[in-house]
Design an enzyme around this catalytic site. Structure first.
Site, short mmCIF file in Angstrom:
data_model
loop_
_atom_site.label_atom_id
_atom_site.label_comp_id
_atom_site.label_asym_id
_atom_site.label_seq_id
_atom_site.Cartn_x
_atom_site.Cartn_y
_atom_site.Cartn_z
CE LYS A 127 -20.35 43.14 -28.56
NZ LYS A 127 -18.64 42.63 -28.41
CG ASN A 128 -19.39 40.88 -31.54
OD1 ASN A 128 -18.71 40.81 -31.35
ND2 ASN A 128 -20.22 39.64 -30.95
CB CYS B 57 -11.26 40.53 -20.80
SG CYS B 57 -11.53 39.42 -21.53
NE ARG C 126 -11.48 36.36 -24.94
CZ ARG C 126 -12.48 37.71 -25.71
NH1 ARG C 126 -12.76 38.45 -25.02
NH2 ARG C 126 -12.93 38.73 -27.14
CG ASP D 125 -20.77 35.66 -27.16
OD1 ASP D 125 -20.69 36.05 -28.36
OD2 ASP D 125 -19.81 35.62 -26.58
NE ARG E 234 -16.67 46.99 -24.51
CZ ARG E 234 -15.34 46.34 -24.74
NH1 ARG E 234 -14.51 46.63 -22.88
NH2 ARG E 234 -14.29 46.01 -25.17
C1 EPZ Z 1 -15.49 36.69 -29.98
O1 EPZ Z 1 -14.23 37.42 -29.30
C2 EPZ Z 1 -16.34 37.30 -30.31
N1 EPZ Z 1 -15.85 38.61 -30.47
C3 EPZ Z 1 -16.62 37.10 -28.96
O2 EPZ Z 1 -17.87 37.71 -28.69
C4 EPZ Z 1 -17.05 36.00 -28.47
O3 EPZ Z 1 -17.53 35.24 -27.49
C5 EPZ Z 1 -16.47 34.62 -29.33
O4 EPZ Z 1 -15.93 35.67 -30.87
C6 EPZ Z 1 -16.07 33.19 -29.94
O5 EPZ Z 1 -17.78 33.31 -30.20
C7 EPZ Z 1 -16.13 39.60 -31.03
O6 EPZ Z 1 -16.23 38.92 -32.37
C8 EPZ Z 1 -15.55 41.21 -31.02
P1 EPZ Z 1 -12.32 33.35 -30.53
P2 EPZ Z 1 -13.12 36.39 -29.89
O7 EPZ Z 1 -11.39 33.66 -30.82
O8 EPZ Z 1 -12.44 36.05 -31.16
C9 EPZ Z 1 -9.16 30.67 -27.77
C10 EPZ Z 1 -19.33 39.40 -26.95
O9 EPZ Z 1 -19.37 39.23 -25.61
N2 EPZ Z 1 -8.53 31.06 -28.45
O10 EPZ Z 1 -13.09 32.58 -30.84
O11 EPZ Z 1 -11.94 36.78 -28.78
C11 EPZ Z 1 -9.84 31.91 -26.79
O12 EPZ Z 1 -8.89 31.63 -25.37
C12 EPZ Z 1 -18.36 39.14 -27.17
O13 EPZ Z 1 -20.18 39.87 -28.33
C13 EPZ Z 1 -7.36 31.20 -28.39
O14 EPZ Z 1 -6.70 30.35 -28.14
O15 EPZ Z 1 -13.52 34.17 -29.75
C14 EPZ Z 1 -11.26 31.36 -26.72
O16 EPZ Z 1 -10.94 30.14 -25.59
C15 EPZ Z 1 -16.99 38.33 -25.98
N3 EPZ Z 1 -6.33 31.44 -29.53
C16 EPZ Z 1 -11.56 30.87 -27.71
O17 EPZ Z 1 -10.41 30.78 -28.80
C17 EPZ Z 1 -6.45 32.68 -30.49
O18 EPZ Z 1 -5.01 32.70 -30.51
C18 EPZ Z 1 -12.94 31.28 -28.83
O19 EPZ Z 1 -12.22 32.85 -28.61
C19 EPZ Z 1 -7.39 33.05 -30.00
C20 EPZ Z 1 -8.42 32.52 -29.95
#
Ligand code: EPZ
Length: 404
Positions: free
Chosen positions: A11-12, A105, A110, A293, A385
């Site tokens: 998915k990711n 969410c 996020r 995850d 999802r």
């Molecule tokens: C991706 O989400 C994945 N989703 C998530 O999988 C996964 O948990 C996550 O990466 C971490 O591995 C997809 O790929 C579609 P991040 P993403 O930006 O990109 C903070 C699942 O279950 N952050 O790496 O949203 C954020 O708040 C989903 O499949 C900022 O502060 O994750 C979080 O604490 C859930 N500012 C941390 O970084 C930003 O601009 C990690 O977020 C962006 C993120």
């Protein structure tokens, strides 16, 4: 659970790659795409922008010749936060995009500050008003960007925005997940010039245009890890096919620590639990550390393991909402800040459970599979999802599960 399961495409990896098809004014073919709700939503967004998409049994054919709109629909943005990844692709293609704040969410607030800061450094003007974000620029100019945190989405969004920029972009402190490498390989298949995925710096040399390509999505490491946990929790004997074990090394390491016996052959992983599960400690970290995850699935598994285990969730600030549902089944878990302290119990009792998000929902289904008697899990649309044919796959390995 006993038997063999085929793991679906990731998915990711699929979501950013589908978004990236906008960068090519032509047709791209993507194979091994899982038929899940998030992919359907991503395709609907692309169609609302002017793409024509045909689906043939796990293969997507995306015709992005005419993109007539640069606004991501609000309802789909709210329903699926990762739609924000389309912004980078629209900027690369049209030098403009408009979308509402994705919003938080069930697992955290996020934010997207790192995405927006990256766009600004590429020369994009950003106007935030009345809950909308409007991005536009004359052109995108390559530069050096350092991420405060190795955000997966920010890394992907900046990669997409800089593929067709003038000059070279260096993104430092990037996410190193396998899905980032898959995106790099896809972009290069379309004629981009991206290198470094998997290391902490990605270098994108801007090119003038991209061309048609055919590409295949990597296996879903989180789906695979989830089924391994379900097999372990039910003391099963399961073989997973179409898996890349390298993408699961931190998960496999923990399963071995918990006394699971694991074997490997070409693209398959076997798991058996000889006697009882033994507790261990886990800290979620950016890849190659233990994946957030997989946190809820392991907390559930540790509930049934001997001894006391401690899990620390370092990535998201609110990813324990499913724990109260496990406590209804007799789990002994205390949440203290980022940590879940788990005392193993011999078994869980059936209960009526409510899933509120994707991975926590999968963990509740896992807990229900271990309990003697019937449990009811509502909210499985969250689980669908990210897990293709979940009920069908679990039935194949002997689970007594049906969708009401
Ligand atoms: C991706 O989400 C994945 N989703 C998530 O999988 C996964 O948990 C996550 O990466 C971490 O591995 C997809 O790929 C579609 P991040 P993403 O930006 O990109 C903070 C699942 O279950 N952050 O790496 O949203 C954020 O708040 C989903 O499949 C900022 O502060 O994750 C979080 O604490 C859930 N500012 C941390 O970084 C930003 O601009 C990690 O977020 C962006 C993120």
């Amino acid at each position: 659970m006993e038997g063999e399961l085929d793991v679906s495409g990731s998915k990711n990896a699929s979501l950013p790659i589908i978004a990236a098809t906008i960068l090519n004014k032509g047709t791209t073919v993507i194979q091994n795409v899982p038929e899940i709700r998030d992919v359907k939503m991503m395709c609907s967004i692309l169609e609302s922008l002017g793409c024509k998409i045909t689906k043939e049994e796990g293969t997507l054919i995306v015709d992005a010749k005419s993109i007539i709109n640069s606004e991501i629909p609000d309802d789909l943005m709210h329903e699926m936060r990762s739609s924000v990844i389309i912004a980078g692709a629209l900027l690369g293609r049209l030098h403009e995009c408009k979308f509402t704040y994705p919003g938080g969410c069930e697992i955290g607030s996020r934010p997207i500050n790192l995405h927006l800061e990256g766009f600004k450094q590429l020369g994009v003007g950003i106007d935030e008003a009345n809950g909308f974000i409007k991005c536009e620029c004359e052109k995108l100019i390559g530069t050096e960007i350092v991420l405060d945190f190795p955000s997966v989405g920010a890394t992907e969004n900046i990669m997409l925005a800089s593929c067709l920029a003038e000059g070279t972009t260096y993104i430092k402190n990037v996410a190193r997940e396998p899905e980032i490498r898959n995106l790099q390989d896809f972009l290069n298949a379309m004629g981009a010039n991206v290198a470094g995925a998997g290391s902490n710096t990605i270098v994108i040399k801007g090119v003038k245009t991209l061309h048609d390509a055919e590409f295949s999505i990597i296996p879903d490491r989180i789906e695979a890890g989830t089924y391994l946990c379900m097999a372990a929790a039910t003391k099963g004997d399961v073989k997973l096919n179409h898996v890349n074990a390298e993408h699961l090394s931190s998960v496999i390491h923990k399963l071995k620590q918990m006394n699971c016996k694991i074997g490997f052959s070409k693209n398959s992983i076997y798991l058996k639990v000889p006697r009882e599960l033994i507790g261990t400690n886990i800290k979620t970290m950016p890849y190659p550390g233990f994946p957030t995850d997989m946190q809820s699935q392991f907390v559930t598994l540790l509930t049934l393991a001997r001894g006391t285990s401690i899990v620390v969730e370092n990535i998201f600030e609110n990813r324990y909402k499913y724990v109260n549902e496990l406590i209804k089944m007799g789990a002994n878990i205390t949440i203290e800040g980022k940590a879940a302290i788990i005392q193993g119990v011999p078994k869980l009792s059936p209960a009526n459970l409510e899933a509120k998000e994707l991975r926590g929902g999968a963990a509740l289904i896992m807990a229900a599979l271990t309990a003697e008697g019937e449990s009811k899990v509502t909210g499985i649309e969250y689980v669908e999802r990210g897990y293709e044919n979940l009920v069908k796959k679990l039935t194949i390995v002997g689970a007594k599960i049906q969708k009401a």
